[in-house]
Design a protein around this motif. Structure first.
Motif, PDB file in Angstrom:
ATOM      1  N   UNK A 252       1.010  -1.262  -0.061  1.00  0.00           N
ATOM      2  CA  UNK A 252       0.323  -0.255   0.087  1.00  0.00           C
ATOM      3  C   UNK A 252       1.115   1.474   0.266  1.00  0.00           C
ATOM      4  N   UNK A 253       1.058   1.371  -0.781  1.00  0.00           N
ATOM      5  CA  UNK A 253       2.073   2.865  -0.765  1.00  0.00           C
ATOM      6  C   UNK A 253       1.527   4.340  -0.113  1.00  0.00           C
ATOM      7  N   UNK A 254       0.615   4.344  -0.226  1.00  0.00           N
ATOM      8  CA  UNK A 254      -0.454   5.171   1.014  1.00  0.00           C
ATOM      9  C   UNK A 254       0.379   5.229   2.587  1.00  0.00           C
ATOM     10  N   UNK A 255       0.293   3.470   2.707  1.00  0.00           N
ATOM     11  CA  UNK A 255       0.725   3.697   3.749  1.00  0.00           C
ATOM     12  C   UNK A 255       2.257   3.355   3.944  1.00  0.00           C
ATOM     13  N   UNK A 256       2.866   3.136   3.243  1.00  0.00           N
ATOM     14  CA  UNK A 256       4.167   3.136   3.149  1.00  0.00           C
ATOM     15  C   UNK A 256       5.446   4.187   3.247  1.00  0.00           C
ATOM     16  N   UNK A 257       4.149   5.405   2.496  1.00  0.00           N
ATOM     17  CA  UNK A 257       4.922   6.525   2.329  1.00  0.00           C
ATOM     18  C   UNK A 257       4.926   7.386   3.958  1.00  0.00           C
ATOM     19  N   UNK A 258       3.677   6.899   4.915  1.00  0.00           N
ATOM     20  CA  UNK A 258       3.391   6.986   6.217  1.00  0.00           C
ATOM     21  C   UNK A 258       4.258   6.339   7.121  1.00  0.00           C
ATOM     22  N   UNK A 259       4.455   5.332   6.773  1.00  0.00           N
ATOM     23  CA  UNK A 259       5.303   4.720   7.617  1.00  0.00           C
ATOM     24  C   UNK A 259       7.078   5.153   7.597  1.00  0.00           C
ATOM     25  N   UNK A 260       7.269   5.412   6.159  1.00  0.00           N
ATOM     26  CA  UNK A 260       8.573   5.811   6.470  1.00  0.00           C
ATOM     27  C   UNK A 260       8.758   6.863   7.004  1.00  0.00           C
ATOM     28  N   UNK A 261       7.629   8.360   6.923  1.00  0.00           N
ATOM     29  CA  UNK A 261       7.167   9.323   7.178  1.00  0.00           C
ATOM     30  C   UNK A 261       7.638   8.870   9.072  1.00  0.00           C
ATOM     31  N   UNK A 262       7.023   8.263   9.035  1.00  0.00           N
ATOM     32  CA  UNK A 262       6.864   7.686  11.211  1.00  0.00           C
ATOM     33  C   UNK A 262       8.349   7.230  11.777  1.00  0.00           C
ATOM     34  N   UNK A 263       9.213   6.183  10.957  1.00  0.00           N
ATOM     35  CA  UNK A 263       9.862   6.240  11.298  1.00  0.00           C
ATOM     36  C   UNK A 263      11.606   6.199  10.945  1.00  0.00           C
ATOM     37  N   UNK A 264      11.572   7.825  10.148  1.00  0.00           N
ATOM     38  CA  UNK A 264      12.257   8.127  10.388  1.00  0.00           C
ATOM     39  C   UNK A 264      12.057   9.484  11.410  1.00  0.00           C
ATOM     40  N   UNK A 265      11.064   9.798  12.141  1.00  0.00           N
ATOM     41  CA  UNK A 265      10.690  10.762  12.664  1.00  0.00           C
ATOM     42  C   UNK A 265      11.518  10.505  13.713  1.00  0.00           C
ATOM     43  N   UNK A 266      11.243   8.501  14.172  1.00  0.00           N
ATOM     44  CA  UNK A 266      10.946   8.488  15.288  1.00  0.00           C
ATOM     45  C   UNK A 266      12.596   7.868  15.295  1.00  0.00           C
TER      46      UNK A 266
END
Length: 461
Positions: A252-266
């Motif tokens: 899922x592209x949208x979920x992938x983008x969200x998780x990329x942002x989340x992991x990067x921030x964490x």
């Protein structure tokens, strides 16, 4: 007994003991157009108006406190006569605030001695017949907390009494209960703290206080939420590699983008099949399931409202056979059942249901997969379903578990969400909190400097 706002400290000519009480002060009033300084005002006029506003705010806060204290004192009189069958007290307990305000109450040596190991020891030293005792606690920080703690000594169901309270109030009650060795009060407060979700600020306060009080084994269940066990914890690198692999393989592209942002921030913070049935049969089945589910939801709402849902959580968590059958029925017929699980998670997440950690984990172990799979239909089939409310309640419920249990559930959600996206509940916030607890934050002991001294004297009756 009188109370006030300042670190709890009491002097005595015969006994000395530590007592902690949280500092509190009224928040400054919000600035509005009418309270902003007028350009032509003199400095003296501005200071006078500010002093007047502060005085009014302090007086208003004091009146509210006195009203609550009066309510507690009335409750004490009722419990004394109705629940304990006691008449006039043989101990005059007075609490004095730093600014001299006093609140006194007639309490009972029998109750104090049975409930508090501190009072049992001190009052046992005075055994003269026909003699009553006076106990004065001076320089008290929070009168309301002391009065309520005494009232709790007369209560048979402390856990139910705490339902609906906020974390800060329960921490204050825990401090006083620990100081006077009120074991039932301590245990009830710890059970509350273990069962309800915490905000990040509350989390810091909980851990800081527990480090101060040094309650040892009795606080282990509470600390499991944030402290990992080295012998069972997965190494950070292993977890990171699994998460990274999940993101890279996400569908899922949208979920992938969200998780990329989340992991990067964490990381930056840490440098059944019913195809043979006729349409009519399906309609009847669907109507029956919906009707029974609606009835059960209505009953659950009543149980939650009456603070009687604890046993139902355990009962629902034990329905493993039903949960297995649930997975064999098409989602369009079964999704109403998952709303029951959502109801319970919302209530647990708000602190309106207090059940042991094992029951909370069992609830999710039995029904979480069903909730995940039914989430899309729940949202589409009913306008009354609040997606955000369910996500918040689910996330908060997960965060009340031990750190290891949080990890198992949230890593499972992470990989599912990457492939399902908006069809699954979005509990990123809970994922963030778990991550910080597991890999970023470190909690240390906070030095304690508060003391309490109590004066006990006798007077003839």
């Amino acid at each position: 007994m009188s109370l006030s706002s300042s670190p709890s400290r009491t002097t005595s000519t015969t006994t000395t003991s530590k007592l902690y009480s949280p500092s509190s002060s009224p928040p400054p009033p919000p600035q509005t157009e009418s309270t902003r300084p007028i350009p032509n005002q003199t400095l003296f006029e501005m200071m006078s108006e500010e002093h007047l506003r502060d005085s009014k705010a302090i007086e208003e806060s004091r009146k509210k406190t006195q009203t609550r204290i009066a309510k507690f004192l009335d409750e004490l009189k009722t419990r004394t006569s109705n629940d304990w069958g006691l008449r006039s007290g043989d101990v005059r307990l007075t609490v004095v605030s730093r600014d001299g305000h006093r609140v006194s109450m007639d309490v009972h040596k029998r109750v104090l001695s049975e409930k508090s190991r501190f009072f049992a020891e001190k009052l046992s030293q005075r055994k003269e017949k026909g003699v009553s005792h006076t106990v004065e606690i001076s320089e008290c920080d929070d009168v309301e907390v002391y009065v309520e703690t005494v009232v709790l000594m007369y209560s048979d169901d402390l856990k139910k009494r705490l339902i609906g309270e906020n974390v800060n109030k329960v921490l204050a009650l825990l401090q006083v209960s620990a100081a006077i060795m009120f074991d039932a009060g301590i245990n009830s407060c710890l059970e509350y703290l273990e069962a309800v979700p915490w905000s990040e600020d509350e989390e810091e306060k909980v851990l800081s206080l527990l480090c101060q009080l040094e309650l040892h084994g009795s606080m282990t269940e509470v600390l499991q939420r944030v402290l990992s066990e080295p012998s069972t914890s997965v190494r950070t690198d292993d977890i990171f590699l699994k998460l990274l692999s999940g993101v890279l393989q996400a569908k899922d592209d949208k979920a992938r983008r969200e998780m990329k942002t989340l992991i990067s921030r964490l990381l930056r913070e840490d440098s059944f099949d019913y195809n043979s049935r006729s349409r009519q049969d399906r309609g009847v089945l669907m109507a029956e399931i919906a009707r029974e589910a609606d009835n059960l939801q209505w009953l659950v709402d009543i149980l939650i409202d009456k603070r009687m849902a604890n046993d139902f959580v355990k009962l629902w968590a034990d329905q493993k056979e039903l949960a297995e059958l649930h997975s064999r029925i098409p989602t369009m017929y079964r999704h109403e059942i998952s709303r029951i699980t959502a109801q319970l998670c919302i209530a647990i997440g708000r602190g309106n249901i207090l059940v042991p950690k094992d029951s909370r984990f069992s609830l999710l172990s039995t029904w979480l997969d069903a909730l995940y799979e039914d989430f899309r239909w729940m949202r589409r089939a009913s306008r009354s379903v609040d997606k955000k409310l369910i996500e918040e309640g689910l996330g908060q419920t997960i965060l009340t578990l031990s750190l290891r249990q949080q990890q198992v559930i949230l890593l499972n959600w992470f990989h599912r969400f990457l492939n399902k996206g908006d069809d699954y509940p979005n509990i990123q916030r809970a994922f963030e909190v778990w991550w910080r607890r597991a890999f970023i934050r470190q909690y240390g002991d906070v030095p304690d400097s508060s003391n309490m001294q109590i004066t006990i004297c006798n007077y003839p009756t």
